[in-house]
Design a protein around this motif. Sequence first.
Motif, mmCIF file in Angstrom:
data_model
loop_
_atom_site.group_PDB
_atom_site.id
_atom_site.type_symbol
_atom_site.label_atom_id
_atom_site.label_comp_id
_atom_site.label_asym_id
_atom_site.label_seq_id
_atom_site.Cartn_x
_atom_site.Cartn_y
_atom_site.Cartn_z
ATOM 1 N N ALA A 1 8.292 -2.958 -2.486
ATOM 2 C CA ALA A 1 8.015 -1.802 -1.622
ATOM 3 C C ALA A 1 9.255 -0.930 -1.492
ATOM 4 O O ALA A 1 9.176 0.306 -1.527
ATOM 5 N N ASN A 2 10.422 -1.575 -1.357
ATOM 6 C CA ASN A 2 11.671 -0.811 -1.263
ATOM 7 C C ASN A 2 11.936 -0.031 -2.549
ATOM 8 O O ASN A 2 12.362 1.130 -2.504
ATOM 9 N N ALA A 3 11.651 -0.669 -3.691
ATOM 10 C CA ALA A 3 11.877 0.006 -4.974
ATOM 11 C C ALA A 3 10.924 1.191 -5.135
ATOM 12 O O ALA A 3 11.326 2.279 -5.580
ATOM 13 N N ILE A 4 9.692 0.998 -4.762
ATOM 14 C CA ILE A 4 8.699 2.084 -4.868
ATOM 15 C C ILE A 4 9.062 3.216 -3.915
ATOM 16 O O ILE A 4 8.982 4.399 -4.255
ATOM 17 N N HIS A 5 9.498 2.828 -2.711
ATOM 18 C CA HIS A 5 9.909 3.831 -1.721
ATOM 19 C C HIS A 5 11.032 4.689 -2.285
ATOM 20 O O HIS A 5 11.024 5.918 -2.163
ATOM 21 N N LEU B 1 8.841 11.761 2.853
ATOM 22 C CA LEU B 1 8.824 10.307 2.672
ATOM 23 C C LEU B 1 9.181 9.643 4.002
ATOM 24 O O LEU B 1 10.289 9.811 4.510
ATOM 25 N N LEU B 2 8.229 8.924 4.572
ATOM 26 C CA LEU B 2 8.475 8.282 5.865
ATOM 27 C C LEU B 2 9.392 7.080 5.673
ATOM 28 O O LEU B 2 9.321 6.412 4.642
ATOM 29 N N PRO B 3 10.273 6.816 6.643
ATOM 30 C CA PRO B 3 11.185 5.665 6.486
ATOM 31 C C PRO B 3 10.409 4.351 6.457
ATOM 32 O O PRO B 3 9.318 4.256 7.032
ATOM 33 N N ARG B 4 10.967 3.364 5.802
ATOM 34 C CA ARG B 4 10.319 2.047 5.762
ATOM 35 C C ARG B 4 10.427 1.394 7.136
ATOM 36 O O ARG B 4 11.445 1.539 7.824
ATOM 37 N N THR B 5 9.395 0.704 7.525
ATOM 38 C CA THR B 5 9.423 -0.010 8.794
ATOM 39 C C THR B 5 9.040 -1.462 8.532
ATOM 40 O O THR B 5 8.234 -1.738 7.647
ATOM 41 N N GLU C 1 0.837 -1.196 0.000
ATOM 42 C CA GLU C 1 0.000 0.000 0.000
ATOM 43 C C GLU C 1 0.875 1.250 0.000
ATOM 44 O O GLU C 1 1.900 1.287 0.674
ATOM 45 N N VAL C 2 0.461 2.221 -0.787
ATOM 46 C CA VAL C 2 1.082 3.542 -0.709
ATOM 47 C C VAL C 2 0.021 4.462 -0.115
ATOM 48 O O VAL C 2 -1.056 4.648 -0.685
ATOM 49 N N ALA C 3 0.316 4.968 1.079
ATOM 50 C CA ALA C 3 -0.659 5.822 1.780
ATOM 51 C C ALA C 3 -0.057 7.206 1.967
ATOM 52 O O ALA C 3 1.109 7.333 2.329
ATOM 53 N N ILE C 4 -0.837 8.225 1.680
ATOM 54 C CA ILE C 4 -0.375 9.596 1.880
ATOM 55 C C ILE C 4 -1.332 10.300 2.835
ATOM 56 O O ILE C 4 -2.534 10.348 2.588
#
Lengths: 254, 619
Positions: free
Chosen positions: B280-284, B431-435, B102-105
């Motif tokens: 998800a990492n690539a999209i981030h 851009l929030l860090p990945r968790t 999911e991409v949430a803004i």
Amino acid sequence: MKTVLTALFASLLLAATAAAETVNAEFLLKKLDLMQKMGSDITAQVSIIQQRSGQAPRKLESRYYRRDSDDSFLILMTAPDAEKGNGYLRVGDNMWVYRRNTRSFQHINRDESISGTDMKGGDFEKRKMADLYRAVMTNGREALTEEMLGSRPVYRLEIIAKVDDVTYPRQIIWMTKDTYLPLKVANYSGNMTLMVSQYYLAYQTILGRYFPLKMVTRDEFEKGNQSAMEISGVDTSPIDPRLFTKAKLEEFSQ
Amino acid sequence: MPSMNPVVLALLSVLGSLAGLFVLITLGVIAWDVIQTTREGKLRLVSSLSVRNLLRQKRRSILLGTAIGFGMMVLVIVGGFAAGLSDLMLNKVFALMAGHMEVAISERTTVKAAMIRDRARIAAIISNGAPDHTEIRDNLGVFSRVIGNGKAYTLIVIGVPVSNVDSYEKGFLDYNIVAAPGNDLWALTNAGTCGIFEEKAKKLNVKVGDSINVRFTKIRGAYEARSYKVGCIFKDSSFFMNMTVYVDERDLKKDLGYQPWETPGLQVMLRDTSKAERYANAIHEALRPSAAILEGQFAGRSQETFALAPIRDESRSNLLQRIALVSGDPNGLSNALWISEALARENGLSVGSPATFRYQTKYAGMRDLNFTVGGVYQPKGVLPARSAVYGADLHHKYYYDGIPAEHQKKAAELQASNHPLADAFVPEWTLLPRTKTFDAQRAKLTRLSSTKWKGEAVDVRTLKESESFVLKLEQVLNTIAYSGVLIMFFIIVIGVVNALRMTIRERTREIGTVRSMGMDRREVRLLFLFETVSLSFFACVAGLVVGLILMGLGGLIHIPSTGIFSMLLDNGHLHFMVRPLNVIVNLSLILAITAITAFFPARRAANLHPAEALRHTAS
């Protein structure tokens, strides 16, 4: 909901000046805004009884502290036990909720509920009715009429939001002709569905100002839900400025 | 969770390490015995003697094997239930609700709202980052108060693409939603209709053709109400699914206050869910924001195009060190527009002048922003000769309602990552860090909400990260099962030790005989070990088979429940799932426990002197 707040801390309305002025929507909205301005600090006990259809009534009690000179506000929940010790603090543009069980403060948004009631964070902002709403225009004329509400002669004003971040995009307000006090407010959604009606049942003059002491909010969408608010112990003594701090709220909640 | 006393923790660590060392040494000795016996070509003889001995003591073997097999069966069933529950929650509830990714803004200006302003752009980034996705869908749902002819309920109204005729029916099938007998799924394509599950339709006392009234909050906080006609009633599904009501997504989007090019969030369904984290990492990475620069000109004045850059509040002093403010209040940038000398001269502007900045938006045509000039500066080569900056407060007020058109040359100059003021410009979003876990994600969002941030915060998350608490639930269930079974095995271990002691006692003379005939200590040790381990192995296989049969039968039973218990059911059936790795681990664990338990009595038997063993008489 803005009007509930207005009612909570209604201020002086000078009846004598009314007759001399032109009564139009802007004038009446400014009168409502004037009611929000407090000449002094205010401390009060507020009790809300919430009635949900098919459920036992829920009673919330709180202590309110308000000082307009620096736009500060503090609500300390005193009942029921589940809410006791929680609090809401507003200083300037910042509003926090304090939860006693986690001992944490969180910023609260304009659209977030206060203790599960119909009140929202945004209701505590100092936004002016005159900036948020304008009169509905019908055939080039403001939807402002004179009529009787029960035995009281009133102005009936229909207003529509100028901005998109208000709880109710349309309202009809019935205000007394002599003192411009709101007696009833009908709140509508954007597509004119009646959502909530508010009734102001009792006012009292304190230091020369009208103060609403009792009001009822009726849910018109989900019939059978309503809440009754009662204000007591209104005190206009100056409040210690240190009261409007996180530390004090945390101390109070213990 | 309370922290453990460090001394106790250290003691437990030492004990754990010693126990681990003990287990390793014992298993090492056993493995060495097996290797040596195999080298000597006697393994087959030893193992066949073990099996023969087992068969000689049928009653004892059956009783002990039943206990071990029962333990294995419990482990398999509980493990299957826990894995099934995880699978049900993750793949049949949460995946449908939140997608595999999911991409949430979150946007926070006057109010906080879930908002992707440019759906097409974010969808393209997702599409590139996750090339084998099966679907990118709008996360369009809202908690609503729904009133029928009976009680009111809080349900989730979800928008579905009813206009997409090709995938319409498949979309519902993917969600396991089927029309109840006598209902037509396609009725939902009629304007103003909704679909609702049988259970809720019954509770709301509505049937096809009746109306339900729905109240919800729009993205800006205003209450909205609308009425839908019930077009289709669905067969009951899970507890979660029954809480949903389906309407045309175009209607819902409009009612909630979104523009056609906006969406609350985007969910991604993947063909291969194991790639979710990599995608998800690539999209981030691809979502790293540029500076939120606008490009336009002053309306009604010189038509010279220039870039208008928003400056972070905390970067004002940095800016003032690099440019020279000729006029205006150096502390007044937050709510003001500062323009370069060239722009001031060409447009006849000075401090206090009103100015309307006009720019091309991506979706809403030309847009005018009204400013009052608050300062005039010399760019000193850091900013273009024709340029303007404005404060973060104004940026947050203006920018998001009219995102600029892409590929604007003058904006691109300031968006270069090596620009000396790159850190001073307000970015398009944060851009929030990945968790990696639910707890870390929650902590991240709590940290964010504890500050008075403004703008947009973008989070990229996978289902397993967001819902890792489900996997924790599976671990907890497995731990409970292991704890129970280990207690049982403690009793079994006593049984094994006791049985072996009795066997050794009964067969002491036999041990003496085989030792006299040339069997060495290692082979005697293995003889007894093989007896126990082979008994465990066959018992475990039997336990596994019985467990599989019971799971199969359990899954066939229909449990008619629509209450909270139905959360555990898949369309009214218990859902078991066997993870082969878990079975192998369980089997290995049981074999290891029995081998270690049998090792010491077996060693005792092997250490008997042949002559003394031959002289032994059962007392």
